[in-house]
Design a protein around this motif. Structure first.
Motif, PDB file in Angstrom:
ATOM      1  N   ARG A  84       0.830  -1.214   0.000  1.00  0.00           N
ATOM      2  CA  ARG A  84       0.000   0.000   0.000  1.00  0.00           C
ATOM      3  C   ARG A  84       0.857   1.253   0.000  1.00  0.00           C
ATOM      4  NH1 ARG A  84      -4.830  -1.999   4.055  1.00  0.00           N
ATOM      5  NH2 ARG A  84      -5.629  -3.550   2.613  1.00  0.00           N
ATOM      6  N   ALA A  85       1.942   1.249   0.766  1.00  0.00           N
ATOM      7  CA  ALA A  85       2.827   2.417   0.803  1.00  0.00           C
ATOM      8  C   ALA A  85       3.479   2.639  -0.561  1.00  0.00           C
ATOM      9  CB  ALA A  85       3.887   2.250   1.886  1.00  0.00           C
ATOM     10  N   ALA A  86       3.869   1.560  -1.221  1.00  0.00           N
ATOM     11  CA  ALA A  86       4.499   1.681  -2.541  1.00  0.00           C
ATOM     12  C   ALA A  86       3.532   2.261  -3.567  1.00  0.00           C
ATOM     13  CB  ALA A  86       5.012   0.318  -3.001  1.00  0.00           C
ATOM     14  N   ALA A  87       2.251   2.026  -3.371  1.00  0.00           N
ATOM     15  CA  ALA A  87       1.248   2.504  -4.329  1.00  0.00           C
ATOM     16  C   ALA A  87       0.790   3.933  -4.043  1.00  0.00           C
ATOM     17  CB  ALA A  87       0.042   1.574  -4.327  1.00  0.00           C
ATOM     18  N   LEU A  88       1.182   4.498  -2.908  1.00  0.00           N
ATOM     19  CA  LEU A  88       0.721   5.835  -2.553  1.00  0.00           C
ATOM     20  C   LEU A  88       1.450   6.918  -3.338  1.00  0.00           C
ATOM     21  CD1 LEU A  88       0.388   5.845   1.328  1.00  0.00           C
ATOM     22  CD2 LEU A  88      -1.431   6.006  -0.352  1.00  0.00           C
ATOM     23  N   ASP A  89       0.715   7.820  -3.899  1.00  0.00           N
ATOM     24  CA  ASP A  89       1.249   9.019  -4.535  1.00  0.00           C
ATOM     25  C   ASP A  89       0.148  10.059  -4.456  1.00  0.00           C
ATOM     26  OD1 ASP A  89       2.445  11.028  -5.901  1.00  0.00           O
ATOM     27  OD2 ASP A  89       2.629   9.941  -7.786  1.00  0.00           O
ATOM     28  N   LEU A  90       0.175  10.838  -3.393  1.00  0.00           N
ATOM     29  CA  LEU A  90      -0.895  11.795  -3.155  1.00  0.00           C
ATOM     30  C   LEU A  90      -0.655  13.143  -3.828  1.00  0.00           C
ATOM     31  CD1 LEU A  90      -1.551  11.001   0.605  1.00  0.00           C
ATOM     32  CD2 LEU A  90      -2.789  10.164  -1.386  1.00  0.00           C
ATOM     33  N   THR A  91       0.506  13.316  -4.454  1.00  0.00           N
ATOM     34  CA  THR A  91       0.826  14.595  -5.080  1.00  0.00           C
ATOM     35  C   THR A  91      -0.245  15.018  -6.074  1.00  0.00           C
ATOM     36  OG1 THR A  91       3.181  14.199  -4.803  1.00  0.00           O
ATOM     37  CG2 THR A  91       2.549  15.835  -6.443  1.00  0.00           C
TER      38      THR A  91
END
Length: 119
Positions: A84-91
């Protein structure tokens, strides 16, 4: 992480693809996940797969597990967190909403990014 090609049955691959899609994983990621859990289960023969599945699905309490079963549950949770962390991109999401966000620069200093500067 190094990878190595291997052969598996078509039905196992299809099952991994189906289950992986439901859990936002590729078929390869799902197979890796299953292999890690299986490795831990085989290393601890007193652990039941059903009990671990109930914990991971939230149907049973972690505190009711033996220490070995807790170790297996933690391995599964760590894998889920990494994925899940690897898939996060909130930019992109924050920029689209016009909201600023904090980031660390190369020196570890906190900087505030803004949507107009993200492009």
């Amino acid at each position: 992480m190094a990878t190595m090609p291997t052969r598996i049955s078509q039905d196992l691959f299809e099952s991994a693809r189906t289950v992986g899609e439901a859990r936002s994983r590729s078929a390869a990621q799902q197979l890796d996940y299953w292999a890690r859990i299986g490795r831990e289960l085989e290393a601890s023969p007193g652990i039941t797969v059903g009990e671990i599945e109930r914990i991971l699905s939230g149907q049973a309490a972690y505190d009711d597990l033996t220490s070995g079963e807790q170790a297996v549950a933690r391995v599964a949770w760590q894998q889920q967190i990494r994925e899940r962390a690897a898939a996060l991109d909130l930019t992109e999401e924050l920029a689209a909403a016009g909201r600023p966000w904090p980031e660390a620069d190369a020196d570890g200093n906190v900087v505030i990014r803004r949507a107009d500067a993200a492009a």
